[in-house]
Design a protein around this motif. Structure first.
Motif, PDB file in Angstrom:
ATOM      1  N   UNK A   1     -37.843  -6.885  -7.283  1.00  0.00           N
ATOM      2  CA  UNK A   1     -36.525  -6.591  -6.712  1.00  0.00           C
ATOM      3  C   UNK A   1     -35.909  -5.351  -7.347  1.00  0.00           C
ATOM      4  N   UNK A   2     -36.322  -5.013  -8.555  1.00  0.00           N
ATOM      5  CA  UNK A   2     -35.831  -3.815  -9.250  1.00  0.00           C
ATOM      6  C   UNK A   2     -36.787  -2.670  -8.941  1.00  0.00           C
TER       7      UNK A   2
ATOM      8  N   UNK B   1     -42.706  -0.543 -11.216  1.00  0.00           N
ATOM      9  CA  UNK B   1     -43.815  -0.268 -10.300  1.00  0.00           C
ATOM     10  C   UNK B   1     -44.726  -1.488 -10.206  1.00  0.00           C
ATOM     11  N   UNK B   2     -45.528  -1.489  -9.154  1.00  0.00           N
ATOM     12  CA  UNK B   2     -46.461  -2.601  -8.975  1.00  0.00           C
ATOM     13  C   UNK B   2     -47.464  -2.643 -10.127  1.00  0.00           C
TER      14      UNK B   2
ATOM     15  N   UNK C   1     -49.904 -16.613  -2.236  1.00  0.00           N
ATOM     16  CA  UNK C   1     -48.821 -17.547  -2.539  1.00  0.00           C
ATOM     17  C   UNK C   1     -47.626 -17.328  -1.615  1.00  0.00           C
ATOM     18  N   UNK C   2     -47.246 -16.046  -1.376  1.00  0.00           N
ATOM     19  CA  UNK C   2     -46.013 -15.744  -0.639  1.00  0.00           C
ATOM     20  C   UNK C   2     -46.244 -15.416   0.829  1.00  0.00           C
TER      21      UNK C   2
ATOM     22  N   UNK D   1     -44.527  -5.039   0.595  1.00  0.00           N
ATOM     23  CA  UNK D   1     -43.691  -5.513   1.708  1.00  0.00           C
ATOM     24  C   UNK D   1     -42.545  -6.360   1.186  1.00  0.00           C
ATOM     25  N   UNK D   2     -42.801  -7.168   0.176  1.00  0.00           N
ATOM     26  CA  UNK D   2     -41.726  -7.991  -0.384  1.00  0.00           C
ATOM     27  C   UNK D   2     -40.631  -7.116  -0.976  1.00  0.00           C
ATOM     28  N   UNK D   3     -41.031  -6.054  -1.711  1.00  0.00           N
ATOM     29  CA  UNK D   3     -40.039  -5.152  -2.312  1.00  0.00           C
ATOM     30  C   UNK D   3     -39.212  -4.479  -1.213  1.00  0.00           C
ATOM     31  N   UNK D   4     -39.854  -4.026  -0.152  1.00  0.00           N
ATOM     32  CA  UNK D   4     -39.132  -3.347   0.926  1.00  0.00           C
ATOM     33  C   UNK D   4     -38.123  -4.286   1.587  1.00  0.00           C
TER      34      UNK D   4
END
Length: 769
Positions: free
Chosen positions: A724-725, A729-730, A752-753, A759-762
């Motif tokens: 979220x921050x 970086x990944x 898991x998600x 994509x989750x960060x975006x």
């Protein structure tokens, strides 16, 4: 023509004494006569040299092909032995078939990947090693992939594996199997079995690089010959030209000629190949139904020999006086192939140049003989260990194969003696090293006493329990009783130990040894009633003694089961039955009762394990045995067990379930505080004083999920917060959560998600806007 010169020569000759012309003619004749034999010898030498060179070239190729065939078989043999050591009854591999190989079970998959990587690094010419778990139909590759059978893209290997039992299978060279294996490969499939049985539950699928193995076919790049290995179908399993590995050899009449040499040590023939007459040498390898072949154009063979013949012929006519020099040159040329052959065989040019080659070859043979002696010694030791293991398997009934013992025991009756010491007494009064010295002494005494009776083999089934199998000229109950009595007296005389020997014999030889072993082991239960230093014959016991022993053994089993399941009150009630059974038998002496109770105490302490030893006030086994020996009667012994064992045990563990919950809470707290470090099940188990299997069962019982799944779920939740921050970086998140690579993190996160980290960060950033 210069007539003046001719006149002067004629005048010179006419002025000489008579007969001078005849002498010159005789001289010329002698010169001619001497030159003709020289010419004949020269021509004969050239022809003989041509023949020798041709034969030596042919023998050189045959020797080299035999050497290559042996080296290849040794390579495959070493490879097969390594895989056999790694897979034969390997219980450590069972955990990879007991659980499903999924990314959710990441730790297990990663451990298997580590095993495959280590195994691959220890072998040459290996492209890929895969592990096929048949119970769950999953395949893990050494490149880190987890595949289903339809994703594996090698149905032939999987189909071949389904027909295997305990031995491996080879698949000859194939090309372009799939995107992972685009090079020519030779496939080896090795089954793994469940320890102690013949049940196959998984396979190793190994791919060898056929091109790199082909490089061993040719000694050096200057060799003009072509070398290849052909299977029964005519395919080039290996080829000195890498681009032709795996191709079909379809020269006219080639395979027909090749098949003629199948039952010969070496076979040679000539055949037009690619428009050139060629000399073909072949060696058949029955191990894999392969033909090792060398192809050399005849023109290359004759080129050098014809040059030598013409040179000798011309020099013999024009330069008779140079015959010695020509002979020296010829001898050197004749010796040259021998020199090249030794260099090719030994591949140590510097050593061969610095020393006479005959001496060098002799030293090499002596070195090989020394190596063979060491190998023979190793094989002898291996055979001895294998024989011991086979005998153990026959006794306990896990195998009925007597092959290894056919040269040792004849198909005649054999005697069996089971010698048991008081292991609890030894543990209480001797150190571990001293105990094993006593065991070693017992085995030596048994060998010395019984070797005179016949062929003898002894082994220790467990600490303090020895099985001795021997074959006297006439095996019988009376013979086994007499030998057991003699052995008992010998052990008592030398070691002063209390022992019991159960004697029996097998009419069917080793085929019936398991049943006899069970009967003899059962008879040892009656030693508590008969006392120590006795020879027990099971079929001659008083029925009342055997019934009482069976009753005690039955109650003992219930007590140990209750202690293992933490039912301490139930175990205490069952112990009261033991005391009552002992009270009912008035024939038991005080020494027999104490010896029996000492053994029972040791078994009970072993059953409760850490639950008993965790009490800091509890005395050690040696002190407890000494204290038990001071009790005067059964009433005091009963009180001793209640106060020194059961009361301490139940006082230390009033609520085992609450302790389990406290331990799991401690593990969970540790995981949350150290999620960014390497966490393993064994590390957490050591933290709370449990074994890894105990922690795994307790964790699932309290938390409702596996240990590995909980760690993965926790790290994914933390990864969501970090992603979220935008400053993280990944790669940084991957490193912080201790994943081995970004790809591994992305794969697990998506599993898991349902979405990738990017994509989750975006999505998270869009929600903030």
């Amino acid at each position: 023509m210069d007539t003046h010169a001719w006149r002067r020569l004629k005048h010179f000759l006419e002025t000489k004494t008579p007969g001078w012309k005849l002498q010159n003619r005789l001289l010329i004749s002698l010169i001619l006569l001497s030159s003709i034999p020289v010419a004949i010898v020269a021509i004969s030498s050239s022809l003989i040299s041509n023949r020798i060179l041709s034969d030596q070239t042919d023998q050189m190729h045959q020797v080299f092909l035999n050497q290559v065939e042996k080296e290849m078989n040794n390579q495959f043999k070493k490879f097969d032995e390594l895989m056999l050591q790694y897979t034969y009854d390997n219980s450590s591999l069972s955990r990879f078939t007991n659980e499903d190989l999924t990314y959710r079970n990441f730790g297990l998959v990663n451990d298997l990947y580590t095993v495959l990587t280590n195994l691959r690094s220890g072998m040459e010419n290996v492209v890929e090693i895969d592990f096929y778990s048949t119970p769950y139909q999953k395949i893990v590759t050494s490149s880190g992939l987890l595949l289903q059978p339809d994703e594996f893209m090698d149905p032939a290997a999987l189909q071949s594996s389904r027909s295997l039992t305990r031995y491996g299978s080879w698949i000859d060279t194939r090309t372009h199997l799939n995107s992972r294996l685009e090079r020519p490969v030779i496939t080896y499939i090795r089954p793994t079995t469940i320890a102690g049985s013949n049940v196959v539950n998984s396979f190793f699928i190994v791919y060898l690089d056929a091109a790199s193995l082909s490089a061993k076919l040719k000694a050096n790049v200057s060799d003009p010959a072509t070398y290849l290995v052909i299977n029964a179908s005519g395919n080039a399993v290996m080829h000195s030209v890498p681009s032709k590995v795996g191709t079909v050899v379809d020269f006219p009449h080639f395979r027909e000629e090749l098949m003629k040499g199948k039952n010969m040590a070496n076979y040679r023939f000539t055949l037009p190949i690619d428009g050139k007459a060629s000399l073909v040498n072949s060696v058949y390898s029955a191990n894999r139904d392969w033909y090792y072949v060398s192809i050399l154009p005849i023109a290359l063979v004759k080129k050098e020999t014809n040059l030598l013949r013409n040179l000798l012929f011309s020099v013999s006519i024009a330069f008779i006086l140079l015959a010695v020099l020509i002979a020296i040159r010829t001898s050197k040329r004749i010796y040259l192939p021998v020199h090249k052959l030794t260099q090719r065989v030994f591949k140590q040019k510097a050593v061969a140049d610095s020393k006479d080659e005959i001496v060098y070859i002799t030293e090499h043979i002596q070195h090989m003989e020394a190596r063979n002696d060491r190998l023979q010694k190793t094989v002898s030791q291996y055979h001895s260990h294998a024989e011991q293991y086979s005998l153990m398997s026959l006794l306990v009934g896990t195998s009925s194969d007597t092959t290894l013992h056919q040269d040792t025991f004849q198909d005649l009756p054999v005697c069996l003696l089971l010698l048991e010491t008081d292991a609890v007494y030894l543990q209480a009064h001797y150190s571990r090293n001293d105990q094993f010295l006593l065991y070693y002494a017992i085995e030596n005494i048994a060998q010395e006493v019984l070797n005179a009776k016949g062929i003898t083999r002894s082994l220790m089934i467990q600490p303090g329990l020895f099985a001795i199998v021997y074959q006297p000229p006439s095996a019988s109950p009376q013979q086994s009783r007499a030998d057991a009595t003699e052995l008992l007296d010998a052990v008592r005389s030398y070691l002063k130990l209390n022992i019991v020997i159960s004697a029996d014999y097998s009419e069917r030889g080793l085929q019936g040894i398991h049943d006899v072993f069970q009967q003899a082991k059962h008879a040892l239960r009656y030693s508590f009633s008969l006392g120590t230093n006795q020879v027990i014959i099971g079929g001659e016991l008083d029925p009342s003694v055997s019934d009482q022993a069976d009753a005690l053994v039955e109650v003992e089993t219930l007590i140990l089961h209750s202690l293992q399941s933490a039912q301490y009150g139930e175990a205490q009630e069952l112990f009261a039955q033991i005391i009552q059974l002992l009270k009912d038998d008035s024939s038991l002496t005080s020494e027999v009762v104490k010896a029996y109770c000492s053994q029972l105490l040791g078994a009970m302490m072993h059953a409760v394990g850490k639950d008993f030893h965790s009490d800091t006030e509890t005395m050690n086994m040696k002190a407890l045995t000494v204290e038990l020996d001071r009790q005067r009667n059964l009433q005091e012994i009963e009180r001793f067990f209640h106060t020194r064992f059961f009361d301490n045990l139940m006082a230390s563990h009033p609520e085992k379930s609450s302790l389990e919950r406290l331990q799991i809470e401690q593990v969970v707290t540790f995981i949350r505080n150290h999620y960014d470090q390497d966490i393993s099940l064994q590390l957490c188990a050591d933290l709370v004083g449990l074994s890894s299997s105990q922690l795994s069962r307790t964790f699932k019982k309290i938390m409702g999920m596996n240990f590995v799944d909980y760690v993965i779920q926790l790290r994914v939740n933390i990864a969501k917060e970090l992603l979220s921050d935008s400053a993280n970086s990944i790669q940084a998140v991957t490193d912080k959560l201790r994943y081995t690579s970004v790809n591994s993190f992305i794969r697990i996160f998506k599993k898991i998600t349902g979405t990738t980290p990017g994509s989750y960060r975006k999505d998270a950033q869009d929600m903030k806007l």
